[in-house]
Design an enzyme around this catalytic site. Structure first.
Site, PDB file in Angstrom:
ATOM      1  N   LYS A  44      10.089   5.871   7.265  1.00 57.44           N
ATOM      2  CA  LYS A  44       9.308   6.221   6.071  1.00 57.44           C
ATOM      3  C   LYS A  44       9.886   7.437   5.362  1.00 57.44           C
ATOM      4  CE  LYS A  44       4.889   4.244   7.405  1.00 57.44           C
ATOM      5  NZ  LYS A  44       3.525   4.490   7.870  1.00 57.44           N
TER       6      LYS A  44
ATOM      7  N   LYS B 298       8.764  -8.925   7.985  1.00 62.63           N
ATOM      8  CA  LYS B 298       7.360  -8.980   8.376  1.00 62.63           C
ATOM      9  C   LYS B 298       6.490  -9.058   7.115  1.00 62.63           C
ATOM     10  CE  LYS B 298       4.093  -6.099  10.880  1.00 62.63           C
ATOM     11  NZ  LYS B 298       3.852  -4.866  11.623  1.00 62.63           N
TER      12      LYS B 298
ATOM     13  N   LYS C 155       2.376  -6.039   2.198  1.00 66.35           N
ATOM     14  CA  LYS C 155       1.983  -5.968   0.794  1.00 66.35           C
ATOM     15  C   LYS C 155       3.093  -5.345  -0.055  1.00 66.35           C
ATOM     16  CE  LYS C 155      -2.716  -5.985  -0.537  1.00 66.35           C
ATOM     17  NZ  LYS C 155      -4.028  -5.361  -0.473  1.00 66.35           N
TER      18      LYS C 155
END
Ligand code: SF4
Length: 327
Positions: free
Chosen positions: A111, A194, A197
């Site tokens: 991230k 995977k 959204k």
């Protein structure tokens, strides 16, 4: 009854990847264990976000969870920021967590690589996660395989805190163990990554059936099955994996035979999947519409969940502070 804790980000309405990978399992567990399910909005603010969106996404997630079968009378369903003890215990755990352990976390590396400026909250995310779990002294944590590393850090934090502050030979915090979800990782409709959204490869749990079919129709299948007459390999096809999640066993078997013998085309296969999905998703959509029509009751459910969670969290924190010499 052993206690379980699990959290989910307030990403708005659930998609079928969240549903199959986590929430369906929670529904199965909620009466077997004393269950705490938390919408982790403090975790959500570690990355850029819009305040008005976050509030709505938190409510939408609560509606999705209840519609998917989470029963607030069988478990404790609550929003993290309504229980301030989570951040208070996280601060305490920050004082016993080595910086190097946090910097080594895979999710932090992934991230932080995408951010221009990295907030300290992103680094400390696993410390808050440890506080989430240990506040309730959970014995087990239902997780996917990609979260096992974070849970290992929670166990390490429990060990470190116990070694420093708990009476010798009598650990205060249990070391929570993973309860691995039985469902495999659900891939997105692109068949590449995977379901997520942010990658735009999802089907929403509450999505209109017409839109579901529009997404399903072009979804990636076995890449080697180019012509209708080519036999396929169901095991490498994402549509087959969705059949395994939604269709009855006899249908799954039929799908495999039809695919291997080129007995039907991929659109025929997807039409059958669509029917199986509709059988499961229609009642969920209907429940969601009912919950949405009574939003005051939703407020009451979340307030009652937070009050129940706080009664336990406050007691843990009182004992922890006492052992640490805090007033
Ligand atoms: Fe996948 Fe079904 Fe096509 Fe086989 S027939 S490749 S299982 S969509």
């Amino acid at each position: 009854m052993p206690r379980i804790f699990s959290g989910i980000q307030p990403s708005g309405e659930l998609h079928i990847g969240n549903y199959l990978g986590a929430v369906k399992n929670w529904v199965a567990l909620q009466r077997k264990y004393e269950s705490f399910f938390c919408i982790v909005d403090y975790h959500a603010i570690t990355l850029p976000y819009e305040p008005a969106d976050l509030r709505q996404r938190t409510r939408d997630m609560a509606i999705s969870l209840i519609a998917a079968g989470i029963d607030p009378s069988a478990c404790t369903l609550f929003v993290q920021s309504m229980v301030p003890e989570h951040t208070e215990l996280a601060w305490i755990f920050n004082t016993v967590t080595p910086l190097g352990e946090l910097e080594r976390q895979t999710q932090f590396k992934e991230k932080s690589g995408r951010q221009e400026s990295i907030a300290a909250g992103l680094l400390n995310y696993p410390v808050l996660q440890a506080a989430d779990i240990l506040l309730y002294k959970a014995d087990l944590v239902p997780v996917g395989e990609d979260q096992v590393q974070h849970l290992e850090l929670s166990r390490e934090i429990a060990r470190r805190w116990n070694a420093r502050f708990a009476p010798e030979g009598s650990p205060y915090f249990p070391e929570p163990k993973p309860l691995l979800a039985p469902t495999r990782r659900i891939m997105g409709l692109d068949g590449q990554a995977k379901m997520s959204k942010s990658l735009g490869n999802t089907i929403g749990l509450l999505e209109d059936p017409k839109d579901v079919w529009e997404k399903l129709r072009p979804a990636v299948t076995d890449p080697k099955r180019v012509r209708r007459t080519d036999p396929g390999t169901p095991e490498i096809c994402n549509i087959y994996h969705l059949h395994q999640a939604f269709s009855p066993a006899a249908t799954v078997e039929h799908v495999a035979v039809q695919c291997r013998t080129a007995g039907w085309g991929c659109i025929d296969c997807k039409k059958v999947l669509f029917e199986s999905m509709e059988a499961e998703l229609r009642p969920i959509r209907e429940r969601a519409a009912e919950v949405r029509a009574h939003e005051n009751e939703l407020d009451e459910i979340l307030a009652a969940g937070a009050a129940r969670a706080r009664s336990i969290a406050a007691e843990t924190l009182r004992e922890v502070k006492h052992m640490m010499g805090l007033t």
